[in-house]
Design a protein around this motif. Sequence first.
Motif, PDB file in Angstrom:
ATOM      1  N   ILE A  63      48.417  45.623 -10.795  1.00  0.00           N
ATOM      2  CA  ILE A  63      48.666  44.452 -11.643  1.00  0.00           C
ATOM      3  C   ILE A  63      47.611  44.413 -12.730  1.00  0.00           C
ATOM      4  O   ILE A  63      46.408  44.439 -12.430  1.00  0.00           O
ATOM      5  N   ASN A  64      48.031  44.379 -13.969  1.00  0.00           N
ATOM      6  CA  ASN A  64      47.090  44.267 -15.077  1.00  0.00           C
ATOM      7  C   ASN A  64      46.790  42.789 -15.301  1.00  0.00           C
ATOM      8  O   ASN A  64      46.294  42.117 -14.428  1.00  0.00           O
ATOM      9  N   ALA A  65      47.107  42.276 -16.462  1.00  0.00           N
ATOM     10  CA  ALA A  65      46.818  40.868 -16.736  1.00  0.00           C
ATOM     11  C   ALA A  65      47.750  39.952 -15.950  1.00  0.00           C
ATOM     12  O   ALA A  65      48.898  40.298 -15.664  1.00  0.00           O
ATOM     13  N   MET A  66      47.220  38.804 -15.580  1.00  0.00           N
ATOM     14  CA  MET A  66      48.021  37.726 -14.985  1.00  0.00           C
ATOM     15  C   MET A  66      47.742  36.463 -15.793  1.00  0.00           C
ATOM     16  O   MET A  66      46.645  36.297 -16.335  1.00  0.00           O
ATOM     17  N   SER A  80      55.477  46.303 -16.706  1.00  0.00           N
ATOM     18  CA  SER A  80      56.537  45.374 -17.074  1.00  0.00           C
ATOM     19  C   SER A  80      56.099  43.949 -16.776  1.00  0.00           C
ATOM     20  O   SER A  80      55.294  43.711 -15.875  1.00  0.00           O
ATOM     21  N   ASP A  81      56.650  43.024 -17.563  1.00  0.00           N
ATOM     22  CA  ASP A  81      56.349  41.609 -17.376  1.00  0.00           C
ATOM     23  C   ASP A  81      57.250  41.001 -16.303  1.00  0.00           C
ATOM     24  O   ASP A  81      58.465  41.195 -16.325  1.00  0.00           O
ATOM     25  N   LYS A 111      52.673  47.318 -12.762  1.00  0.00           N
ATOM     26  CA  LYS A 111      53.113  48.712 -12.706  1.00  0.00           C
ATOM     27  C   LYS A 111      53.626  48.928 -11.290  1.00  0.00           C
ATOM     28  O   LYS A 111      52.871  48.789 -10.325  1.00  0.00           O
ATOM     29  N   LYS A 112      54.906  49.266 -11.169  1.00  0.00           N
ATOM     30  CA  LYS A 112      55.513  49.338  -9.845  1.00  0.00           C
ATOM     31  C   LYS A 112      55.168  50.611  -9.089  1.00  0.00           C
ATOM     32  O   LYS A 112      55.083  50.605  -7.852  1.00  0.00           O
ATOM     33  N   TYR A 119      54.562  28.298 -15.519  1.00  0.00           N
ATOM     34  CA  TYR A 119      55.106  29.578 -15.103  1.00  0.00           C
ATOM     35  C   TYR A 119      53.994  30.619 -14.970  1.00  0.00           C
ATOM     36  O   TYR A 119      53.134  30.741 -15.847  1.00  0.00           O
ATOM     37  N   CYS A 120      54.073  31.378 -13.909  1.00  0.00           N
ATOM     38  CA  CYS A 120      53.156  32.482 -13.683  1.00  0.00           C
ATOM     39  C   CYS A 120      53.740  33.752 -14.314  1.00  0.00           C
ATOM     40  O   CYS A 120      54.958  33.974 -14.271  1.00  0.00           O
TER      41      CYS A 120
END
Length: 122
Positions: A31-34, A109-110, A100-101, A94-95
Amino acid sequence: QVQLVESGGGLVQPGGSLRLSCAASGSIFSINAMGWYRQAPGKQRELVAAITSGGSANYADSVKGRFTISRDNAKKTVYLEMNSLKPEDTAAYYCNAEIKKYRWSTVSSDYWGQGTQVTVSS
């Protein structure tokens, strides 16, 4: 399948506090940015706060000094601590996460949560 599940919204009086949580689950390599966004009725969705995987955070001017974003990478969870809440903070929150899967994925992807309502009213 990736899911983001938010919790912690509700009704609070002006000046009160709430803590939102968002947990990511499913097929996730990294997980990049949250971040947290909000959308009030009749308004566009806006960024509230975001945090990188390294912990660098940025905030909308309207929430600086009142809101704090944090994350627990091991739990794949992002939090939003909201203090000194104002009626104008009322919105659906909203979160969002850049995910990256797979190890071999070349792009992230967002993904979005379903939203949690925050209402600030006396």
